[in-house]
Design a protein around this motif. Structure first.
Motif, short mmCIF file in Angstrom:
data_model
loop_
_atom_site.label_atom_id
_atom_site.label_comp_id
_atom_site.label_asym_id
_atom_site.label_seq_id
_atom_site.Cartn_x
_atom_site.Cartn_y
_atom_site.Cartn_z
N VAL A 222 0.81 -1.22 0.00
CA VAL A 222 0.00 0.00 0.00
C VAL A 222 0.84 1.26 0.00
CG1 VAL A 222 -2.00 -1.11 1.06
CG2 VAL A 222 -0.19 -0.16 2.53
N SER A 223 2.15 1.14 0.26
CA SER A 223 3.03 2.31 0.27
C SER A 223 3.70 2.53 -1.08
CB SER A 223 4.10 2.17 1.36
OG SER A 223 3.52 2.11 2.64
N LEU A 224 3.46 1.63 -2.05
CA LEU A 224 4.14 1.73 -3.34
C LEU A 224 3.79 3.02 -4.07
CD1 LEU A 224 4.13 -1.70 -5.25
CD2 LEU A 224 6.07 -0.46 -4.29
N THR A 225 4.83 3.66 -4.59
CA THR A 225 4.66 4.79 -5.50
C THR A 225 5.06 4.43 -6.93
OG1 THR A 225 6.87 5.65 -5.01
CG2 THR A 225 5.04 6.46 -3.66
N HIS A 226 5.93 3.41 -7.07
CA HIS A 226 6.40 3.01 -8.39
C HIS A 226 6.38 1.48 -8.48
CE1 HIS A 226 8.00 7.08 -8.04
NE2 HIS A 226 8.09 7.11 -9.36
N LEU A 227 5.64 0.94 -9.47
CA LEU A 227 5.56 -0.50 -9.69
C LEU A 227 5.85 -0.78 -11.16
CD1 LEU A 227 4.92 -3.40 -8.80
CD2 LEU A 227 2.50 -2.93 -9.28
N LYS B 26 -1.29 5.14 -3.58
CA LYS B 26 -0.20 6.12 -3.63
C LYS B 26 0.61 6.03 -4.92
CE LYS B 26 0.38 6.29 1.41
NZ LYS B 26 1.34 6.12 2.53
N LEU B 27 0.21 5.13 -5.82
CA LEU B 27 0.98 4.92 -7.05
C LEU B 27 1.13 6.21 -7.86
CD1 LEU B 27 0.04 1.54 -8.79
CD2 LEU B 27 2.22 2.21 -7.78
N GLN B 28 2.35 6.46 -8.27
CA GLN B 28 2.64 7.53 -9.20
C GLN B 28 3.03 6.99 -10.57
OE1 GLN B 28 5.52 10.27 -7.61
NE2 GLN B 28 4.66 10.14 -5.54
N SER B 29 3.57 5.75 -10.60
CA SER B 29 4.01 5.14 -11.86
C SER B 29 3.63 3.67 -11.86
CB SER B 29 5.52 5.29 -12.04
OG SER B 29 5.96 4.60 -13.19
N LEU B 30 2.93 3.23 -12.91
CA LEU B 30 2.52 1.84 -13.07
C LEU B 30 2.92 1.37 -14.46
CD1 LEU B 30 0.98 -0.72 -12.15
CD2 LEU B 30 -1.09 0.30 -13.13
N ASP B 31 3.75 0.32 -14.53
CA ASP B 31 4.19 -0.23 -15.80
C ASP B 31 3.97 -1.74 -15.79
OD1 ASP B 31 5.40 -1.02 -18.15
OD2 ASP B 31 7.21 0.19 -17.87
N THR C 213 -5.24 8.40 -7.54
CA THR C 213 -5.40 9.75 -8.09
C THR C 213 -4.08 10.49 -8.29
OG1 THR C 213 -5.73 10.59 -5.85
CG2 THR C 213 -7.70 9.99 -7.12
N ALA C 214 -2.96 9.90 -7.82
CA ALA C 214 -1.67 10.56 -7.96
C ALA C 214 -0.89 10.04 -9.16
CB ALA C 214 -0.84 10.36 -6.68
N LEU C 215 -1.49 9.16 -9.96
CA LEU C 215 -0.76 8.55 -11.07
C LEU C 215 -0.28 9.60 -12.06
CD1 LEU C 215 -2.70 5.26 -11.89
CD2 LEU C 215 -0.23 5.48 -11.58
N ARG C 216 1.00 9.54 -12.36
CA ARG C 216 1.61 10.42 -13.36
C ARG C 216 2.02 9.63 -14.60
NH1 ARG C 216 3.65 15.22 -12.10
NH2 ARG C 216 5.54 14.84 -13.33
N GLU C 217 2.25 8.32 -14.44
CA GLU C 217 2.73 7.52 -15.56
C GLU C 217 1.98 6.19 -15.59
OE1 GLU C 217 7.05 6.23 -17.32
OE2 GLU C 217 6.66 5.77 -15.21
#
Length: 992
Positions: free
Chosen positions: A142-147, A167-172, A194-198
């Motif tokens: 749940v703390s992931l920002t980049h996966l 908290k995801l900002q980047s999902l690939d 809602t914080a996704l940038r990528e």
């Protein structure tokens, strides 16, 4: 007193600093949290990985694959381990990067990886997780920002728990071809993250997702979005201004989604979009939308392969920041657009594969930044800018000699003039900046210029032709130490042996093709290829055993020695070999244990040799071989029943016996199964019917027997296009249920509108050529026709020389793709179905040696492409239909039917039956010509017939005539008129 107090303070500070430093050292030496360390060590024991570093196929993402976990040791600080990042205070693992880490296996839900609950970044990209499902346990992070799980070979539904990662900002998750989004999981993720940038999801399955959900609030995260990459996801819907106007969107990739449409009538916003890829979308309309002129911040625009037509619109001149523009593979016409010269920042311009004509505008020379220009496959003429670094003029039908300026441009790094009609010698090359030089497939001749061996920056060199003269000293190419790819062919003398005692090393060469050349000194050659991956020595008349210098290449993954005269392979160190082609030699090794030390072999072609022995048991047990071609050898014995994952199995022309292996039904990817011309003795393998990808089934020339059961199923051989069970002992009625369900045979492939495609394996492609194609020996009217490639339009059914009885089902008339149908030498009765007249692609029809009765249906006149017809040895009666192709067939087509009359037989029909039955005017309109041209052709044919008759009686049967009318057909494709041309006697008569 003051001095004493100051001294005490200093002492206290020193003690304090010493203690702080001591505790800092203690904490830093034992920084890793014990639970996380234990979890990582346990995760290491759960994973399999390679113990060595090797080069990756993902050249740009990870040039080398390395087992990072092999450096993890118990008793050491996990925060110092490769790929691990810890929190500076708590010691918890917050970052784990095992990308390109050589991981192989499954990540099970009970894996201790999921105990690392403090992870903020997780990167497992470019590993192989065995097509296992993506665990719902990933939702615990749940703390992931980049996966990043790109190209991990996960498959199945994406778990809804992915939405817990708020908290995801980047999902690939890109390039996991079997991963599939459910609409509910997708929407839930959009609402929470809602914080996704990528977002990078290329080549995952989003076919159930709409690009423009309603209401728009489902895309609430999108206002922070910078990158949205959904290439080849099958996502559908409309590209609207709501997406193009997202305030922070910088990069948008929707390439390869054929159900995407553009609905942007206006664009009233200040967009920040810089990168837009809409290539291969196909549904964008016939014109580039006018509103795209407002995307003024674009630096990258790819609109290739969309079917746009007309002139290239001037709206592109508004995109002043463009550095990359690709409009290739469309249908643009007219002259080269001069307004493109206003795009002063252009670095890359690709207009290839259109129908542009005329000269390049001189204003193009002003584009000082342009370094890559591709105008190939157009009708564009020079002159060319003198500062371009990349020039592609392939397939433009250019002729004459190669202009000297093209070989002297000081800034030119890449030149592709392949597949043209250049003649003469290659002039001296005075520009030494070349890195890529392709002059293949022209009509060049003479000697190689000495200056080629001075191009020390070359990485790619292709010099195939048919007329190179003089002696080419191969060791000279070792001067080009940067060379990675070398293709030579058509040399009158190619000397491999060095004239000195120096051992030449080709340090960086990874692909070498020496084709159709007179190679000498190859046994004495002593060159070294430390990095050679691909070796092709095709058609060089090489003899005896495979030389030692080839045996020593332990880096090879591809080896092709086909079409030579090798007699012995000897013990080859297979090592990393994945693709082996020894076809068309004279090898007589016993292959019973030939490949048992081959770990990675996936494509094996040993066809057309003299190999002996039994089928290698280790091949049947292995999951590695995918394409296996052993046809035309001297192999014997029974087949093992342990086959696993095959795409091709061709054992035609050997001496195998016994039962057909039922394990083949487990090979779900099987495309080509050819067991013809052996001694198998079994019933029909109806257990193969559910192989949904099977396109070729050949069982001819065995001892198979019994009736073919008409199973009740709607999924019987749905992809089959070649069905040959001739020359067996099958009995009973024809397999009607199968015929009804041959769905692929009902489809007519239009090779007019699309390039001719072949049945092939989707494997490594070198220089645009697929390295494995299905092959077979097709038998049409008892004439063997070897096919090194099998076109998908080659749709045939051959049930001849069996013991089938009963009538011919009308269902054959629904197989509109058929070009060959052979039901001869059976016991069939009844009438010839009128429905056969619907098979307008039919080129060969053989119903001979049955007991068919009644007349010949006049509907068969509609078969415009029919070249071979045999109705002989039946009980047919009445007049032979006249017109079109029927005026081209000889007596042989009808002999043995005593009740037939009319041309070409000498028996005239009685007065009650019209001598000539011409098609109606309606039929004339449908097929484009009527009886008058036929009559003219017939009259001219009398003259031709007399001439041919004299020729036949004077010199015997000319070979060319036997080939022409013995069942072989040809296809031609011309640039101006792509309608299929047929070599038929009727056409010859009309031309005369």
């Amino acid at each position: 007193m003051g001095y004493l107090m100051l001294l005490v303070v200093r002492v206290v500070l020193c003690v304090y600093m010493f203690m702080m430093f001591h505790f800092a050292c203690l904490s830093s030496s034992h920084l890793c949290h014990s639970q996380d360390s234990s979890a990582l060590l346990h995760f290491k024991t759960q994973k399999y990985y390679y113990e060595y570093e090797y080069e990756s196929e993902y050249e740009y993402e990870c040039p080398h694959v390395y087992p990072k976990m092999s450096t993890w040791e118990n008793g050491t600080d996990c925060c110092s381990w490769m790929g691990v990042t810890c929190h500076s205070v708590s010691g918890h693992v917050i970052g784990l990067d095992l990308s390109c880490g050589a991981l192989v296996g499954n990540i099970h839900p009970n894996s201790t990886l999921f105990h690392l609950t403090h992870l903020q970044t997780l990167n497992l990209a470019f590993n192989f997780f065995n097509h296992s499902p993506l665990s719902s346990q990933f939702g615990r992070f749940v703390s992931l920002t980049h996966l990043n799980l790109s190209d991990c070979q996960f498959k199945g539904e994406i778990p809804s728990q992915i939405s817990h990662l708020s908290k995801l900002q980047s999902l690939d998750l890109s390039f996991n071809y079997g991963l599939m989004w459910k609409e509910t999981s997708w929407k839930r993720m959009l609402q929470n993250a809602t914080a996704l940038r990528e977002i990078v999801l290329d080549e995952t399955d989003m076919s159930s997702i709409s690009l423009t959900p309603n209401p728009l609030s489902n895309w609430s995260f999108s206002f922070s979005l910078v990158t949205l990459s959904l290439g080849y996801t099958e996502i559908r819907g409309y590209l609207t201004s709501h997406i193009l106007c997202l305030p922070n969107l910088y990069e948008l990739k929707l390439d390869g989604n054929e159900d995407i449409q553009v609905h942007v009538p206006k664009l009233n916003c200040s967009t920040s979009l810089s990168f837009l890829d809409l290539s291969s979308c196909q549904s964008l309309g016939s014109q580039i939308p006018d509103s795209f002129s407002n995307l003024t911040q674009l630096t990258f625009l790819d609109l290739s392969d969309n079917g746009f037509n007309g002139s290239i619109p001037s709206l592109l001149s508004n995109l002043q920041h463009l550095t990359y523009l690709d409009l290739s593979f469309n249908a643009f016409t007219g002259s080269f657009p001069s307004f493109l010269s206003n795009l002063h920042h252009l670095v890359y311009l690709d207009l290839s594969l259109n129908t542009l004509s005329g000269k390049l505008p001189s204003s193009l020379f002003a584009l000082t930044q342009l370094s890559s220009l591709d105008c190939s496959n157009n009708e564009i003429e020079g002159p060319l800018p003198d500062k371009v670094a990349f020039l592609n003029l392939t397939q433009l039908y250019l002729d004459g000699t190669i202009p000297e300026w093209a070989l002297s441009l000081k800034s030119l790094r890449s030149l592709d003039l392949s597949n043209n009609r250049f003649r003469g010698h290659i002039s001296e090359i005075t520009s030494y900046s070349f890195e890529y030089l392709d002059l293949c497939n022209n009509e060049l001749q003479g000697n190689f210029p000495e200056s080629i061996f001075h191009l020390v920056n070359l990485t790619y060199l292709c010099l195939s032709s048919d007329n190179w003269s003089g002696i080419v000293h191969f060791p000279l190419f070792s001067k080009l130490q940067n060379l990675e790819y070398l293709h030579l062919s058509g040399c009158s003398s190619l000397l491999l042996k060095s004239e000195t005692s120096v051992n030449h090393t080709f340090s960086n060469l990874w692909a070498l093709q020496l084709l159709s050349s007179n190679i000498t000194g190859w046994l004495e050659f002593s060159g070294k290829f430390p990095n050679l991956d691909y070796l092709k020595l095709y058609n060089n008349s090489l003899q005896e055993k495979v030389p030692e210098w080839i045996h020593g290449m332990d880096s090879l993954t591809y080896l092709n020695l086909s079409h030579n005269n090798f007699t012995l392979m000897d013990h080859f160190p297979w090592y990393r070999l994945q693709n082996l082609d020894l076809s068309f030699n004279s090898m007589a090794d016993d292959i019973s244990c030939f490949f048992c030390n081959a770990t990675f072999l996936e494509i094996i072609n040993l066809s057309h040799n003299k190999f002996t022995g039994t089928f290698p048991q280790c091949l049947a047990n292995s999951s590695s071989p995918v394409d296996l071609d052993l046809q035309m050898n001297k192999l014997h014995g029974t087949l093992p029943d342990t086959f696993q994952d095959l795409t091709t199995l061709n054992l035609n022309g050997n001496q195998f016996e016994g039962l057909l292996p039922k394990s083949l039904s487990e090979c779900s990817e099987l495309v080509d199964l050819n067991l013809g011309n052996n001694q198998f003795e079994d019933t029909f393998p109806n257990w193969l019917q559910n192989l949904s990808k099977l396109e070729i089934l050949v069982l001819r020339g065995n001892k198979l027997y019994g009736q073919i059961v008409n199973l009740k199923s709607e999924n019987i051989f749905p992809s089959l296009i070649i069905f040959d069970i001739s020359c067996n002992n099958f009995s009973g009625s024809l397999p009607k249920a199968y015929i009804q369900n041959f769905r692929a045979m009902k489809i007519v492939h239009d090779d007019v509108q699309s390039p001719l495609s072949y049945i092939e394996a989707d494997w490594q492609v070198i220089h645009g050529t697929t390295e494995y194609d299905s092959s077979m020996v097709a038998t049409i009217k008892r004439v063997s026709l070897p096919l090194t490639k099998i076109p998908r339009v080659f749709v045939i059914i051959d049930l001849s020389e069996n013991k089938f009885e009963g009538e011919i089902p009308d269902d054959f008339g629904e197989l509109h793709g058929l070009i060959g149908l052979n039901l001869s030498h059976n016991g069939l009765v009844g009438h010839i179905p009128h429905s056969l007249g619907n098979l307008t692609n039919l080129e060969s029809l053989d119903l001979s040696s049955n007991m068919l009765s009644g007349d010949i249906p006049t509907e068969l006149i509609n078969l415009n492409f029919l070249e071979v017809l045999s109705l002989s040895q039946n009980q047919l009666v009445g007049p032979i239909p006249r017109g079109k192709q029927f005026d081209t067939f000889s007596n042989d087509s009808y002999e043995g039917n005593t009740g037939l009359c009319g041309f070409p037989l000498s028996i005239q029909c009685n007065n009650n039956v019209p001598l000539q039955q011409y098609p109606s005017s309606e039929a004339e309109d449908k097929f484009g010509f009527g009886w008058k041209p036929v009559a003219i052709g017939y009259a001219c044919g009398v003259v031709l017939g007399i001439g041919l008759g004299f020729c036949v009686f004077s010199i015997g049967k000319p070979e060319w005539l036997v080939v022409l009318f013995g069942g072989k057909w040809t296809k031609r494709r011309s640039r101006g008129n792509r309608r299929r041309a047929r070599t038929t006697l009727f056409q010859l008569l009309v031309v005369m």
